[in-house]
Design an enzyme around this catalytic site. Sequence first.
Site, PDB file in Angstrom:
ATOM      1  N   THR A  54       0.683  -1.154  -0.218  1.00 21.03           N
ATOM      2  CA  THR A  54      -0.017   0.170  -0.214  1.00 21.03           C
ATOM      3  C   THR A  54       1.152   1.537   0.045  1.00 21.03           C
ATOM      4  OG1 THR A  54      -1.697   1.004   1.313  1.00 21.03           O
ATOM      5  CG2 THR A  54      -0.209   0.593   2.696  1.00 21.03           C
ATOM      6  N   CYS A 102      -1.487   4.828  -5.386  1.00 18.47           N
ATOM      7  CA  CYS A 102      -2.387   4.431  -4.545  1.00 18.47           C
ATOM      8  C   CYS A 102      -2.617   2.870  -5.426  1.00 18.47           C
ATOM      9  CB  CYS A 102      -3.564   4.821  -4.662  1.00 18.47           C
ATOM     10  SG  CYS A 102      -5.062   3.897  -3.823  1.00 18.47           S
TER      11      CYS A 102
END
Length: 231
Positions: free
Chosen positions: A83, A197
């Site tokens: 992430t 992202c």
Amino acid sequence: MKTIGLIGGMSWESTLLYYQQINESVKQHLGGLHSAKIVLYSVDFAEIEQYQAHGQWDLAAHCLADAGKRLKLAGADFLVLCTNTMHKVANEIGSQAQLPLLHIADATGERIVQSGLKRIGLLGTAFTMEQPFYKERLVDQFELEVLTPNSHDRKIIHDIIYNELCLGKINNSSKKEYQRIMASLVQQGAEGIILGCTEITLLVGPDDTTAKVFDTTAIHAEKAVEIALSI
């Protein structure tokens, strides 16, 4: 071959890409039936999202550091946090787990420098686009100029990530919004666009902008293989 410790589940849709891309890369390098040595700890993203929403970064760090410790016990040689946003607490995770952590912004910054570009647009969650932990690392360590969308567009990007992409929903209308926002960054002088992202790559890619695209999921996975194979 070193064993890669993946801290995943944020969301599992993008963690799946890590697992696939890492194994495909190892096979390309070594051939035959080779695959990566991986241990994976997948968290409950709903818990992490609540910590994010309430600014409880210390609790999020504790949760992810615990995952890192478990991966160390399972034999991981280094950590890959699947992430971008939670790299806000990357230092805490690495130090508490007592394992090296491959920072996604470092892998991305290195790739951008290799490409010869300097002015880069950044897409990601509101946390990644607005807080200093990610942008300043790119500026300070790689001497990049980082552009982000305006506040209205940042909200659009953030909401699509959490309300659609993290739930596995791919909508053409959202794709068009991202294309519009990327075009705006290019008009402001962005030479490249960071898909900052790990879910964004599910929606848009190199064909959706005239600028060079830096897919952090793929870049992070490739760097992990490089380290695992000590290439």
